[in-house]
Write a protein that holds these residues in place. Structure first.
Motif, PDB file in Angstrom:
ATOM      1  N   TYR A 145       0.829  -1.200   0.000  1.00  0.00           N
ATOM      2  CA  TYR A 145       0.000   0.000   0.000  1.00  0.00           C
ATOM      3  C   TYR A 145       0.867   1.255   0.000  1.00  0.00           C
ATOM      4  O   TYR A 145       0.579   2.217  -0.715  1.00  0.00           O
ATOM      5  N   ASP A 146       1.939   1.240   0.780  1.00  0.00           N
ATOM      6  CA  ASP A 146       2.844   2.395   0.826  1.00  0.00           C
ATOM      7  C   ASP A 146       3.450   2.664  -0.548  1.00  0.00           C
ATOM      8  O   ASP A 146       3.569   3.813  -0.965  1.00  0.00           O
ATOM      9  N   ARG A 147       3.830   1.603  -1.257  1.00  0.00           N
ATOM     10  CA  ARG A 147       4.382   1.777  -2.609  1.00  0.00           C
ATOM     11  C   ARG A 147       3.317   2.316  -3.566  1.00  0.00           C
ATOM     12  O   ARG A 147       3.599   3.154  -4.417  1.00  0.00           O
ATOM     13  N   TYR A 148       2.076   1.837  -3.414  1.00  0.00           N
ATOM     14  CA  TYR A 148       0.976   2.329  -4.250  1.00  0.00           C
ATOM     15  C   TYR A 148       0.779   3.832  -4.047  1.00  0.00           C
ATOM     16  O   TYR A 148       0.670   4.591  -5.006  1.00  0.00           O
ATOM     17  N   VAL A 149       0.739   4.269  -2.788  1.00  0.00           N
ATOM     18  CA  VAL A 149       0.533   5.692  -2.485  1.00  0.00           C
ATOM     19  C   VAL A 149       1.686   6.523  -3.037  1.00  0.00           C
ATOM     20  O   VAL A 149       1.469   7.568  -3.659  1.00  0.00           O
ATOM     21  N   ALA A 150       2.910   6.068  -2.844  1.00  0.00           N
ATOM     22  CA  ALA A 150       4.081   6.803  -3.340  1.00  0.00           C
ATOM     23  C   ALA A 150       4.034   6.912  -4.864  1.00  0.00           C
ATOM     24  O   ALA A 150       4.311   7.980  -5.427  1.00  0.00           O
ATOM     25  N   HIS A 151       3.659   5.830  -5.527  1.00  0.00           N
ATOM     26  CA  HIS A 151       3.577   5.845  -6.987  1.00  0.00           C
ATOM     27  C   HIS A 151       2.473   6.800  -7.452  1.00  0.00           C
ATOM     28  O   HIS A 151       2.678   7.589  -8.376  1.00  0.00           O
ATOM     29  N   GLU A 211      -7.001  -2.711  -0.421  1.00  0.00           N
ATOM     30  CA  GLU A 211      -6.930  -4.140  -0.092  1.00  0.00           C
ATOM     31  C   GLU A 211      -8.089  -4.903  -0.727  1.00  0.00           C
ATOM     32  O   GLU A 211      -7.916  -6.025  -1.193  1.00  0.00           O
ATOM     33  N   ARG A 212      -9.277  -4.301  -0.762  1.00  0.00           N
ATOM     34  CA  ARG A 212     -10.433  -4.967  -1.365  1.00  0.00           C
ATOM     35  C   ARG A 212     -10.181  -5.199  -2.858  1.00  0.00           C
ATOM     36  O   ARG A 212     -10.433  -6.279  -3.386  1.00  0.00           O
ATOM     37  N   GLN A 213      -9.675  -4.193  -3.561  1.00  0.00           N
ATOM     38  CA  GLN A 213      -9.379  -4.344  -4.988  1.00  0.00           C
ATOM     39  C   GLN A 213      -8.280  -5.385  -5.211  1.00  0.00           C
ATOM     40  O   GLN A 213      -8.344  -6.165  -6.152  1.00  0.00           O
ATOM     41  N   ARG A 214      -7.299  -5.391  -4.347  1.00  0.00           N
ATOM     42  CA  ARG A 214      -6.201  -6.348  -4.466  1.00  0.00           C
ATOM     43  C   ARG A 214      -6.687  -7.787  -4.278  1.00  0.00           C
ATOM     44  O   ARG A 214      -6.335  -8.678  -5.040  1.00  0.00           O
ATOM     45  N   ASP A 225      -9.871  -8.837  -4.662  1.00  0.00           N
ATOM     46  CA  ASP A 225     -10.761  -9.151  -5.780  1.00  0.00           C
ATOM     47  C   ASP A 225      -9.973  -9.533  -7.026  1.00  0.00           C
ATOM     48  O   ASP A 225     -10.318 -10.478  -7.729  1.00  0.00           O
ATOM     49  N   ALA A 226      -8.904  -8.800  -7.313  1.00  0.00           N
ATOM     50  CA  ALA A 226      -8.078  -9.101  -8.486  1.00  0.00           C
ATOM     51  C   ALA A 226      -7.401 -10.454  -8.340  1.00  0.00           C
ATOM     52  O   ALA A 226      -7.322 -11.239  -9.294  1.00  0.00           O
ATOM     53  N   ARG A 227      -6.932 -10.762  -7.153  1.00  0.00           N
ATOM     54  CA  ARG A 227      -6.265 -12.044  -6.925  1.00  0.00           C
ATOM     55  C   ARG A 227      -7.251 -13.195  -7.074  1.00  0.00           C
ATOM     56  O   ARG A 227      -6.929 -14.227  -7.647  1.00  0.00           O
ATOM     57  N   GLU A 228      -8.472 -13.030  -6.575  1.00  0.00           N
ATOM     58  CA  GLU A 228      -9.474 -14.088  -6.672  1.00  0.00           C
ATOM     59  C   GLU A 228      -9.997 -14.262  -8.089  1.00  0.00           C
ATOM     60  O   GLU A 228     -10.428 -15.348  -8.456  1.00  0.00           O
ATOM     61  N   ALA A 229      -9.968 -13.215  -8.885  1.00  0.00           N
ATOM     62  CA  ALA A 229     -10.445 -13.290 -10.261  1.00  0.00           C
ATOM     63  C   ALA A 229      -9.398 -13.882 -11.205  1.00  0.00           C
ATOM     64  O   ALA A 229      -9.722 -14.265 -12.324  1.00  0.00           O
ATOM     65  N   ASP A 230      -8.169 -13.962 -10.760  1.00  0.00           N
ATOM     66  CA  ASP A 230      -7.077 -14.462 -11.603  1.00  0.00           C
ATOM     67  C   ASP A 230      -7.131 -15.983 -11.680  1.00  0.00           C
ATOM     68  O   ASP A 230      -6.979 -16.671 -10.668  1.00  0.00           O
ATOM     69  N   PRO A 231      -7.341 -16.540 -12.884  1.00  0.00           N
ATOM     70  CA  PRO A 231      -7.438 -18.004 -13.013  1.00  0.00           C
ATOM     71  C   PRO A 231      -6.127 -18.722 -12.695  1.00  0.00           C
ATOM     72  O   PRO A 231      -6.139 -19.907 -12.394  1.00  0.00           O
ATOM     73  N   ARG A 232      -5.020 -18.008 -12.717  1.00  0.00           N
ATOM     74  CA  ARG A 232      -3.733 -18.635 -12.398  1.00  0.00           C
ATOM     75  C   ARG A 232      -3.586 -18.923 -10.915  1.00  0.00           C
ATOM     76  O   ARG A 232      -2.706 -19.666 -10.511  1.00  0.00           O
TER      77      ARG A 232
END
Length: 68
Positions: A27-33, A50-53, A55-62
């Motif tokens: 999260y700190d890296r996200y804010v800095a970026h 965190e919710r988006q992270r 959700d993205a991880r659960e949607a990834d078929p890999r």
């Protein structure tokens, strides 16, 4: 004095490792970026990020099958 500095240095390294391993620093890296790219941009709250992270991880078929 040298002993106390060594303890602080070791504690700092342990803290860095723990934050990286647990994902805390993400999260700190996200804010800095986001701030570096556009200082006026609205930054997601920690909870939204965190919710988006998740959700993205659960949607990834890999990531494999998740039953729960």
């Amino acid at each position: 004095m040298k002993g106390a500095a060594g303890i602080r240095r070791t504690a700092s390294k342990i803290r860095w490792f723990w934050r990286e391993a647990s994902g805390e620093a993400t999260y700190d890296r996200y804010v800095a970026h986001a701030r570096a790219h556009d200082p006026r941009a609205e930054v997601l709250s920690r909870r939204e990020f965190e919710r988006q992270r998740i959700d993205a991880r659960e949607a990834d078929p890999r990531e494999g099958f998740r039953c729960c």
